[in-house]
Design a protein around this motif. Sequence first.
Motif, PDB file in Angstrom:
ATOM      1  N   PHE A 313      35.161 100.500  68.989  1.00 56.65           N
ATOM      2  CA  PHE A 313      33.717 100.625  69.188  1.00 56.65           C
ATOM      3  C   PHE A 313      33.327 100.267  70.614  1.00 56.65           C
ATOM      4  O   PHE A 313      32.436 100.891  71.207  1.00 56.65           O
ATOM      5  N   ALA A 314      33.961  99.251  71.179  1.00 57.95           N
ATOM      6  CA  ALA A 314      33.623  98.849  72.544  1.00 57.95           C
ATOM      7  C   ALA A 314      33.977  99.939  73.557  1.00 57.95           C
ATOM      8  O   ALA A 314      33.253 100.139  74.544  1.00 57.95           O
ATOM      9  N   LEU A 315      35.069 100.662  73.337  1.00 56.85           N
ATOM     10  CA  LEU A 315      35.502 101.695  74.285  1.00 56.85           C
ATOM     11  C   LEU A 315      34.601 102.917  74.255  1.00 56.85           C
ATOM     12  O   LEU A 315      34.314 103.509  75.300  1.00 56.85           O
ATOM     13  N   CYS A 316      34.137 103.327  73.067  1.00 57.54           N
ATOM     14  CA  CYS A 316      33.318 104.542  72.976  1.00 57.54           C
ATOM     15  C   CYS A 316      32.429 104.463  71.741  1.00 57.54           C
ATOM     16  O   CYS A 316      32.787 104.961  70.673  1.00 57.54           O
ATOM     17  N   PRO A 317      31.263 103.816  71.858  1.00 57.33           N
ATOM     18  CA  PRO A 317      30.393 103.637  70.685  1.00 57.33           C
ATOM     19  C   PRO A 317      29.919 104.949  70.073  1.00 57.33           C
ATOM     20  O   PRO A 317      29.593 104.990  68.887  1.00 57.33           O
ATOM     21  N   MET A 318      29.881 106.024  70.883  1.00 52.02           N
ATOM     22  CA  MET A 318      29.373 107.295  70.385  1.00 52.02           C
ATOM     23  C   MET A 318      30.473 108.176  69.790  1.00 52.02           C
ATOM     24  O   MET A 318      30.240 109.350  69.506  1.00 52.02           O
ATOM     25  N   ASN A 319      31.663 107.645  69.604  1.00 49.01           N
ATOM     26  CA  ASN A 319      32.762 108.403  69.010  1.00 49.01           C
ATOM     27  C   ASN A 319      32.471 108.644  67.531  1.00 49.01           C
ATOM     28  O   ASN A 319      32.466 107.713  66.726  1.00 49.01           O
ATOM     29  N   GLY A 320      32.217 109.895  67.166  1.00 43.09           N
ATOM     30  CA  GLY A 320      31.859 110.211  65.790  1.00 43.09           C
ATOM     31  C   GLY A 320      32.945 109.891  64.786  1.00 43.09           C
ATOM     32  O   GLY A 320      32.662 109.621  63.606  1.00 43.09           O
ATOM     33  N   ASN A 321      34.213 109.902  65.237  1.00 44.22           N
ATOM     34  CA  ASN A 321      35.309 109.606  64.314  1.00 44.22           C
ATOM     35  C   ASN A 321      35.203 108.206  63.730  1.00 44.22           C
ATOM     36  O   ASN A 321      35.660 107.947  62.616  1.00 44.22           O
ATOM     37  N   LEU A 322      34.611 107.284  64.475  1.00 42.28           N
ATOM     38  CA  LEU A 322      34.503 105.910  64.013  1.00 42.28           C
ATOM     39  C   LEU A 322      33.602 105.798  62.791  1.00 42.28           C
ATOM     40  O   LEU A 322      33.667 104.813  62.051  1.00 42.28           O
ATOM     41  N   TYR A 323      32.756 106.805  62.575  1.00 49.12           N
ATOM     42  CA  TYR A 323      31.783 106.724  61.492  1.00 49.12           C
ATOM     43  C   TYR A 323      32.167 107.615  60.304  1.00 49.12           C
ATOM     44  O   TYR A 323      32.118 107.175  59.154  1.00 49.12           O
ATOM     45  N   TRP A 324      32.546 108.873  60.600  1.00 47.34           N
ATOM     46  CA  TRP A 324      32.775 109.773  59.475  1.00 47.34           C
ATOM     47  C   TRP A 324      34.200 109.695  58.924  1.00 47.34           C
ATOM     48  O   TRP A 324      34.420 109.988  57.754  1.00 47.34           O
ATOM     49  N   LEU A 325      35.164 109.275  59.727  1.00 50.59           N
ATOM     50  CA  LEU A 325      36.531 109.212  59.225  1.00 50.59           C
ATOM     51  C   LEU A 325      36.706 108.188  58.098  1.00 50.59           C
ATOM     52  O   LEU A 325      37.381 108.460  57.104  1.00 50.59           O
ATOM     53  N   PRO A 326      36.120 106.966  58.203  1.00 50.43           N
ATOM     54  CA  PRO A 326      36.235 106.040  57.062  1.00 50.43           C
ATOM     55  C   PRO A 326      35.634 106.601  55.780  1.00 50.43           C
ATOM     56  O   PRO A 326      36.177 106.415  54.689  1.00 50.43           O
ATOM     57  N   LEU A 327      34.482 107.285  55.932  1.00 49.79           N
ATOM     58  CA  LEU A 327      33.863 107.885  54.751  1.00 49.79           C
ATOM     59  C   LEU A 327      34.755 108.973  54.161  1.00 49.79           C
ATOM     60  O   LEU A 327      34.901 109.086  52.941  1.00 49.79           O
ATOM     61  N   ARG A 328      35.370 109.788  55.034  1.00 51.33           N
ATOM     62  CA  ARG A 328      36.246 110.858  54.555  1.00 51.33           C
ATOM     63  C   ARG A 328      37.486 110.273  53.868  1.00 51.33           C
ATOM     64  O   ARG A 328      37.911 110.764  52.829  1.00 51.33           O
ATOM     65  N   LYS A 329      38.034 109.204  54.454  1.00 54.19           N
ATOM     66  CA  LYS A 329      39.213 108.588  53.838  1.00 54.19           C
ATOM     67  C   LYS A 329      38.863 108.020  52.465  1.00 54.19           C
ATOM     68  O   LYS A 329      39.649 108.149  51.515  1.00 54.19           O
ATOM     69  N   MET A 330      37.691 107.388  52.345  1.00 52.43           N
ATOM     70  CA  MET A 330      37.282 106.840  51.056  1.00 52.43           C
ATOM     71  C   MET A 330      37.077 107.961  50.042  1.00 52.43           C
ATOM     72  O   MET A 330      37.481 107.854  48.880  1.00 52.43           O
ATOM     73  N   PHE A 331      36.489 109.072  50.483  1.00 47.31           N
ATOM     74  CA  PHE A 331      36.277 110.205  49.585  1.00 47.31           C
ATOM     75  C   PHE A 331      37.611 110.785  49.115  1.00 47.31           C
ATOM     76  O   PHE A 331      37.800 111.070  47.931  1.00 47.31           O
TER      77      PHE A 331
END
Length: 704
Positions: A313-331
């Motif tokens: 998060f510190a390196l690139c807060p706007m990286n979309g993978n940080l948000y949708w990938l956990p949701l996709r993995k849980m799904f």
Amino acid sequence: MHCDDVMLPAAPHRESCPAPEGVVTVADTTRNASGHARPRISIIIPAWNIAPWIGQTLRSILSQTVDDFECIVIDDGSTDGTAQVVASVADPRIRCIRQPNAGVSAARNRGIAEAQGAFITFLDGDDYWLPCFLETLLPPLLTRPEVDLVYCGMTMFMDDDGTVKPQPWGNVHATGNVWWDMLSDSVMLMGAWLARAEVVKGCRPFDPTLRVGEDRDFLLSMLEDIYHQRHHEAVGIDARLLRYRQRRGSGVRQVADALQCEWHMMDRHLRHEGIPPAVRRRAYSDLAFKMGVIAAFGARDIAPALRWYGKAFALCPMNGNLYWLPLRKMFLSLRPRRRLHMKVLFLSARADFGGGPEHVLQLLRRLPPDVEAAVACPEDVPYWERFRNIVGDDNMFSMPHRAFTLEAVARLRRFCRKRGFDVLHAHGKGAGLYARVLSLLCGTPSVYTFHGVHLGGYGPLKRWLYGAYERAASWCTRRGIAVSRGERDAIEAHGLMPASKVSVIMNGVEMPEGTAPRPAGPPWLVVSFSRFDMQKNSLFLLDVARALQEQGRLDGFRFLLVGDGPDRARLLEQAAAQGLGDRVSCPGATPTPHEAYAGALCYFSSSRWEGMPLAVLEAMAHGLPVVATDVVGNRDAVADGVTGLLYPEGDAGAAARGLVRLADEAALWAAMAHEARAWVATRHDVQRMADRTFHELRKACGRA
């Protein structure tokens, strides 16, 4: 073997898979290219103690619809029989090079040095390709000079249960600069790409010092050369053509303790001056995030996982993978797992010389890539070793020779529950009893191949008991296979299994190259294969010899009986006692039975019954007419008066007259020899037999 090339059964019939829309296939343009001075494609396989899986890998290579390739297996000091499994796959395009254990990177570098093809690819020895892999990836390299590398997607599956492991990350990035994509995500894996040889050989070699990530390190170096030095490009094909095996306890599962090593490797690549700052920040963020995922879900270590997440998060807060990938993995984790492979246990109550074990061997040599096999049989010579060389030690189960014991049932039940087989395939009566019992105990569907139905030798009580057993057992048998139409008719006539469950899949044999000319005689050589038991009725040959003697023709014939069994010594004793010792030869079993056909006038069968006799079909494939009893199986294999001559069972005079006709009438012999070979080629293709059998197995377990 020591650092020798082992010239490794020719490629079987191959069934192509459709290429993605818009991809030009090259099956026709490459199929006739085998006469080139060097192969078009070099396939490199590093191998270390992978005997249970290397056979499936090689079968997927030999099933490719493009066949102008060489396959170089670098055996990196294996101690589990990997080299022996490779040696059992006899194809001149496959070479096995053995070296002392030096690691996967050194093995791959050795393969690059040995490669002679214009294009190079790698495949790990426990993974496999779909049949159209090469056909799909090759066209862009042939038609677009600016393309140096083509890659595709993969499907990952777990080795222990064969279930597909969903991947939350992308499979193929076909947009823009693949070098930059590869910095953020492993968009391609070893075994999922094909590149020009000059690119692979000109790249920095695999780094033997890396504990993990050596494959990604090599790919990044190669992509850097392609984009930054050669100013060419890589192309992605949106098709999952690689099947990637993940083994529990393998290096893939142990990377958590080497995260820092991989971070330093990636850090070296990310410092390249040709990478834009925005791409670099996004790549560092993605890398840190994946390190957190590996720490959390691979090593189950939450503290370092949170540190990696915070760094991402510190390196690139706007990286979309940080948000949708956990949701996709849980799904994806909520979705039911599906199994990629069909696991089959083949059962045979004998593994000595005979048609049943040979039938199993034919199927094992033609396993489709999506089938994993194990074998339960006695430790008999020669087929136990032949089976083991294909499926590996871990997939062999020792059971009694033609005997049923509760102890063997208990061990088989544990073996089946541990391995999770989808279907059991039994060959013959003894194996059929084991399979039906296991089907009841484990709930695993069973398929039963009869390999001969004969109740004529049974008394009334035994005949009734056997019929009652088969009818009861058919209720726990999902499918039945008759190897001839005559066998199916016998099954229906005796009511052994409902007709709706029985399919006819006629036996098949490989066609040898060429046919032998009519032998010079007399004396004429008559050859036969036998187990010297009641079914084969080999002692009847002495009656035929006496009938020839009565006709004044015995001096013109000699008989060769190949094989072994309980009646062999008795036959030799009676032959000597009747003055026929110089006319009858019984050398015993041989590992090279086809050599017995050389110089023979015909093949002779005295069987009381058959399913579909492989020895008869093999003799006909070699261009030999057949003289055989007119019984079920023989009359299915032999067209009387066309490919051979049938005689009534027990009629020695008719059998002798058939032998005399073939000896005296050269034109008849030539016509029958030609028709016999053509009959087998058109009706008894071994690959067609295997394809239909595996289709029946898939139907039995709901995978058709």
